[in-house]
Design an enzyme around this catalytic site. Structure first.
Site, short mmCIF file in Angstrom:
data_model
loop_
_atom_site.label_atom_id
_atom_site.label_comp_id
_atom_site.label_asym_id
_atom_site.label_seq_id
_atom_site.Cartn_x
_atom_site.Cartn_y
_atom_site.Cartn_z
N VAL A 13 0.79 -1.10 0.06
CA VAL A 13 -0.08 -0.09 0.16
C VAL A 13 1.03 1.24 0.01
O VAL A 13 0.71 2.21 -0.67
CB VAL A 13 -0.96 -0.15 1.25
CG1 VAL A 13 -1.59 1.21 1.43
CG2 VAL A 13 -1.96 -1.16 1.01
N ASN A 33 11.59 -0.38 7.57
CA ASN A 33 12.64 -1.02 7.93
C ASN A 33 12.88 -2.42 6.97
O ASN A 33 13.70 -3.25 7.37
CB ASN A 33 12.59 -1.55 9.31
CG ASN A 33 11.30 -2.63 9.48
OD1 ASN A 33 10.68 -2.89 8.48
ND2 ASN A 33 11.04 -2.98 10.58
N GLY A 37 8.80 -4.87 3.30
CA GLY A 37 8.89 -4.02 1.97
C GLY A 37 9.90 -4.60 1.28
O GLY A 37 10.67 -5.10 1.74
N VAL A 58 10.10 1.99 12.95
CA VAL A 58 8.96 3.02 13.50
C VAL A 58 9.01 2.72 15.12
O VAL A 58 8.78 3.57 15.77
CB VAL A 58 7.86 2.98 12.88
CG1 VAL A 58 7.23 1.64 13.31
CG2 VAL A 58 6.92 4.14 12.99
N LEU A 74 1.74 3.50 8.19
CA LEU A 74 1.33 2.14 7.76
C LEU A 74 2.28 1.33 8.02
O LEU A 74 2.23 0.04 7.65
CB LEU A 74 1.33 2.53 6.11
CG LEU A 74 0.06 2.90 5.27
CD1 LEU A 74 -0.20 4.08 5.77
CD2 LEU A 74 0.51 2.93 3.81
N TYR A 146 -1.76 -8.95 15.60
CA TYR A 146 -2.03 -7.81 14.75
C TYR A 146 -3.27 -7.38 15.19
O TYR A 146 -3.26 -6.03 15.26
CB TYR A 146 -2.24 -8.69 13.50
CG TYR A 146 -2.57 -7.80 12.21
CD1 TYR A 146 -1.58 -6.81 11.74
CD2 TYR A 146 -3.75 -7.59 11.58
CE1 TYR A 146 -1.92 -6.03 10.57
CE2 TYR A 146 -4.13 -7.06 10.70
CZ TYR A 146 -3.05 -6.20 10.01
OH TYR A 146 -3.37 -5.19 8.88
N LYS A 150 -3.49 -3.45 16.55
CA LYS A 150 -4.20 -2.33 15.96
C LYS A 150 -5.09 -1.51 16.86
O LYS A 150 -5.73 -0.64 16.62
CB LYS A 150 -4.57 -3.11 14.60
CG LYS A 150 -3.63 -3.17 13.40
CD LYS A 150 -3.11 -1.95 12.65
CE LYS A 150 -2.10 -2.13 11.65
NZ LYS A 150 -1.82 -1.05 11.04
N TYR A 160 -4.48 10.23 22.34
CA TYR A 160 -3.72 11.55 22.06
C TYR A 160 -4.64 12.65 21.37
O TYR A 160 -4.26 13.97 21.66
CB TYR A 160 -2.54 11.06 20.85
CG TYR A 160 -1.23 10.86 21.42
CD1 TYR A 160 -0.98 9.65 22.01
CD2 TYR A 160 -0.14 11.75 21.42
CE1 TYR A 160 0.17 9.32 22.79
CE2 TYR A 160 0.95 11.39 22.11
CZ TYR A 160 1.02 10.22 22.85
OH TYR A 160 2.37 10.02 23.30
N THR A 176 -7.14 -5.50 1.01
CA THR A 176 -6.73 -4.79 -0.49
C THR A 176 -5.85 -5.63 -1.21
O THR A 176 -5.00 -6.34 -0.87
CB THR A 176 -6.09 -3.32 0.12
OG1 THR A 176 -7.09 -2.67 0.91
CG2 THR A 176 -5.90 -2.52 -1.30
P1 NAD Z 1 3.09 -4.64 3.49
O1 NAD Z 1 3.63 -5.81 4.56
O2 NAD Z 1 3.30 -4.78 2.30
O3 NAD Z 1 3.67 -3.37 3.92
C1 NAD Z 1 4.19 -2.76 5.43
C2 NAD Z 1 5.40 -2.02 5.21
O4 NAD Z 1 5.64 -1.66 6.63
C3 NAD Z 1 6.73 -2.92 4.86
O5 NAD Z 1 7.30 -2.09 3.75
C4 NAD Z 1 7.57 -3.07 6.20
O6 NAD Z 1 8.95 -3.26 5.61
C5 NAD Z 1 7.08 -1.76 6.74
N1 NAD Z 1 7.31 -2.15 8.21
C6 NAD Z 1 6.82 -3.30 8.87
N2 NAD Z 1 7.20 -2.84 10.20
C7 NAD Z 1 7.89 -1.78 10.39
C8 NAD Z 1 8.64 -1.22 11.39
N3 NAD Z 1 8.63 -1.43 12.44
N4 NAD Z 1 9.40 0.01 10.97
C9 NAD Z 1 9.30 0.57 9.68
N5 NAD Z 1 8.78 -0.12 8.86
C10 NAD Z 1 8.01 -1.26 9.09
O7 NAD Z 1 1.38 -4.45 3.97
P2 NAD Z 1 0.58 -3.43 3.38
O8 NAD Z 1 -0.58 -4.28 2.92
O9 NAD Z 1 1.11 -2.59 2.41
O10 NAD Z 1 -0.25 -2.69 4.55
C11 NAD Z 1 0.10 -1.55 5.00
C12 NAD Z 1 -0.63 -0.97 6.03
O11 NAD Z 1 -2.15 -1.06 5.70
C13 NAD Z 1 -0.60 -1.84 7.48
O12 NAD Z 1 -0.41 -0.96 8.46
C14 NAD Z 1 -1.57 -2.87 7.43
O13 NAD Z 1 -2.13 -3.07 8.70
C15 NAD Z 1 -2.69 -1.81 6.91
N6 NAD Z 1 -3.74 -2.52 6.09
C16 NAD Z 1 -3.77 -3.30 5.09
C17 NAD Z 1 -4.58 -4.30 4.27
C18 NAD Z 1 -4.41 -4.72 3.11
O14 NAD Z 1 -5.38 -5.57 2.79
N7 NAD Z 1 -3.51 -4.72 2.33
C19 NAD Z 1 -5.68 -4.25 5.19
C20 NAD Z 1 -5.81 -3.69 6.24
C21 NAD Z 1 -4.96 -2.88 6.88
#
Ligand code: NAD
Ligand code: UDP
Length: 314
Positions: A13, A33, A37, A58, A74, A146, A150, A160, A176
């Protein structure tokens, strides 16, 4: 032009969001990190002078010189196989990570958008799920790192806001999919497409009657930006596509869209605490943002199939 931080910007995303923000002229900092990703996701932006990478976690955000107008938080693994590998790290990315982002916003006055999830509804007893539903989460199960992470992050956001006046908005994102997903992402859409392209069996956990509602990533990015751009907004707010289908239907649709595939479908044991239904009530998003998902599942899957075809050749 805004100065924007996207944590998790190298993920699925996040990289789609970074691209869109850069196309709109924003100056974008990506904090990642690289736990889930990929560098390839941000490679096309590296030559853009308005793109900046902060390689870091983060959970350990300490740089007091950072200041942004908008922060999209994210950073958190989102696929069950990934978030369950290091459950403590997952929970802390949500809790400590979100606290660090909210502190940064408190000190600098940034506006924050927190990426929450439909998983906060757990295995819902109510369908579709409106934002007023409190959810049904097993706090000690495999998905809790998870879901509860969240949920705690949402609590921090609202505290906050009340205690420190931080301008934070929470979006609950439903399943998504789309270009930018990793080949080894592990979620249903990417697994089924990759399996079908490799002529391997599509593996369904359980009977496949469980449902999800799949949203194309461009619709999500539009919803995130709209949510961020409002001066006043009542959140949490669901962002999802209400078109609900069973996992059996999804697997069959992928095979229908890939008629050259020789894959068949096999079933394995159900996953622990796997939600039985999931469908967003998006009335709040429609009313406040005028937002509706516009990409049909077939069209979105075809674009995703084309993306995986290319990605698997590289
Ligand atoms: P993803 O795993 O592809 O992306 C997550 C990114 O965060 C990665 O680049 C990862 O390296 C980075 N990351 C993880 N922990 C980290 C940390 N401690 N410090 C720095 N970077 C860190 O997942 P996504 O599908 O892109 O999801 C992105 C966000 O959207 C997430 O917060 C997820 O919970 C939320 N979300 C996504 C979906 C979906 O269907 N894709 C649904 C609900 C919520
Ligand atoms: N699923 C499946 N095969 C897979 C991946 C997932 O049958 O290869 C099922 C999973 O058990 C769940 C649904 O598809 O019921 C959606 O899973 P996903 O991991 O995509 O998202 P989430 O469970 O987080 O909604």
């Amino acid at each position: 032009m805004s100065k924007v931080l996207v944590t998790g910007g190298a993920g699925f995303v996040g990289s789609n969001l970074c691209r869109d923000l850069l196309n709109g002229g924003d100056e974008v900092w990506c904090l990642d990190n690289f736990s889930t990703g990929h560098r390839e996701n941000i490679l096309p932006f590296r030559s853009n002078a308005k793109f900046h990478l902060i390689e870091g976690d983060v959970k350990q955000l300490t740089d007091s010189d950072l200041s942004f107008r908008h922060i999209y938080n994210l950073a958190c693994p989102a696929s069950p196989i990934h978030y369950q590998k290091d459950p403590v790290g997952t929970m802390m990315s949500s809790v400590l990570g979100t606290k660090n982002i909210l502190e940064l916003a408190r000190v600098t006055g940034a506006r924050v958008l927190q990426a929450s999830t439909s998983e906060i509804y757990g295995n819902p007893n109510v369908s579709p799920q409106p934002e007023t539903y409190f959810g049904n989460v097993n706090p000690t199960g495999l998905r809790a790192c998870y879901d509860e992470g969240k949920r705690a992050a949402e609590t921090l956001c609202f505290d906050y806001r009340r205690q420190h006046g931080v301008d934070v908005r929470v979006v609950r994102i439903f399943n998504t999919y789309g270009p930018g997903m990793a080949i080894d992402d592990g979620r249903a859409v990417s697994n089924f497409i990759v399996q079908a392209l490799c002529n391997s069996p599509l593996i369904i956990y359980g009977r496949g009657a469980q449902t999800r509602s799949f949203m194309f990533v461009d619709d999500l990015v539009a919803g995130l930006k709209l949510t961020m751009s409002q001066e006043e907004i009542d959140t949490p707010i669901n962002l999802g596509n209400p078109h609900e289908i069973s996992i059996n239907q999804l697997a069959n649709l992928v095979l229908e869209l890939l008629p050259e595939s020789s894959s068949d479908i096999i079933h394995r044991a159900s996953l622990s605490d796997d939600p039985i239904v999931r469908k967003p009530d998006i009335n709040r998003a429609m009313r406040q943002l005028g937002w509706l998902p516009s990409v049909d599942l077939r069209d979105g899957l075809l674009m995703t199939i084309n993306y995986f075809r290319r990605a698997m050749k590289e």
